[in-house]
Scaffold this active site. Structure first.
Site, PDB file in Angstrom:
ATOM      1  CG  ASP A  66      -0.467  -0.286   2.524  1.00 37.08           C
ATOM      2  OD1 ASP A  66       0.758  -0.501   2.672  1.00 37.08           O
ATOM      3  OD2 ASP A  66      -1.270  -0.320   3.467  1.00 37.08           O
ATOM      4  CG  HIS A  90      -7.886  -4.897   9.814  1.00 37.91           C
ATOM      5  ND1 HIS A  90      -7.503  -4.596   8.519  1.00 37.91           N
ATOM      6  CD2 HIS A  90      -6.755  -5.047  10.519  1.00 37.91           C
ATOM      7  CE1 HIS A  90      -6.178  -4.581   8.466  1.00 37.91           C
ATOM      8  NE2 HIS A  90      -5.705  -4.850   9.660  1.00 37.91           N
TER       9      HIS A  90
END
Length: 152
Positions: A66, A90
């Site tokens: 990422d 999450h």
């Protein structure tokens, strides 16, 4: 037809890294919450990401996937991240999400004991008990897609 990079930041300040020994700064969206990249932008990423080059770029940067996406897009291609609060990692407390907005959200991620607040008094769709649906993703699915066979 436009360069679009959508996502949610996990680090609110510019990220610093080293790319072939030079200090670089960039912004990245956490893939734990999901990202969206337009086809036009993806095609422009080819010099750093096409034909196996993504792994080489990631290794040269020394950061995860990422971060590497964000580096290519915001540092090399100078395209800004458009931040959205419709993508959920999450890492955030999903129980704090407003249950009345769940149908409008785009992405949810999960980890143990981090459950979405869906109760039968908040919806007219099927809500499974916690033993059958400990993550609340079956109940969330029924909220979004009440026509599904297992939601009736």
């Amino acid at each position: 037809r436009k360069d679009v990079y959508l996502g949610r930041r996990s680090i609110l300040t510019d990220f610093e890294g080293k790319f072939f020994g030079k200090t670089v700064y960039f912004v990245f969206a956490t893939t734990g919450a999901g990202v969206c990249i337009s086809k036009t932008l993806a095609e422009k990423m080819e010099p750093w990401a096409g034909a196996g080059k993504f792994l080489a770029t990631s290794r040269a940067l020394g950061h995860a996937d990422d971060c590497t996406l964000g580096f290519i897009i915001t540092n090399r291609l100078k395209v800004n991240l458009t931040v959205t609060n419709l993508f959920h990692s999450h890492m955030e407390n999903l129980a704090k999400l407003d249950p009345t907005t769940l149908q409008k959200q785009v992405v949810f991620s999960h980890r143990t004991l981090n459950i979405i607040n869906i109760t039968s008094n908040l919806t007219n769709t099927k809500v499974f008990d916690l033993n059958a649906d400990p993550t609340r993703f079956y109940s969330l699915h029924c909220l979004v897609h009440p026509e599904s066979f297992f939601c009736k």
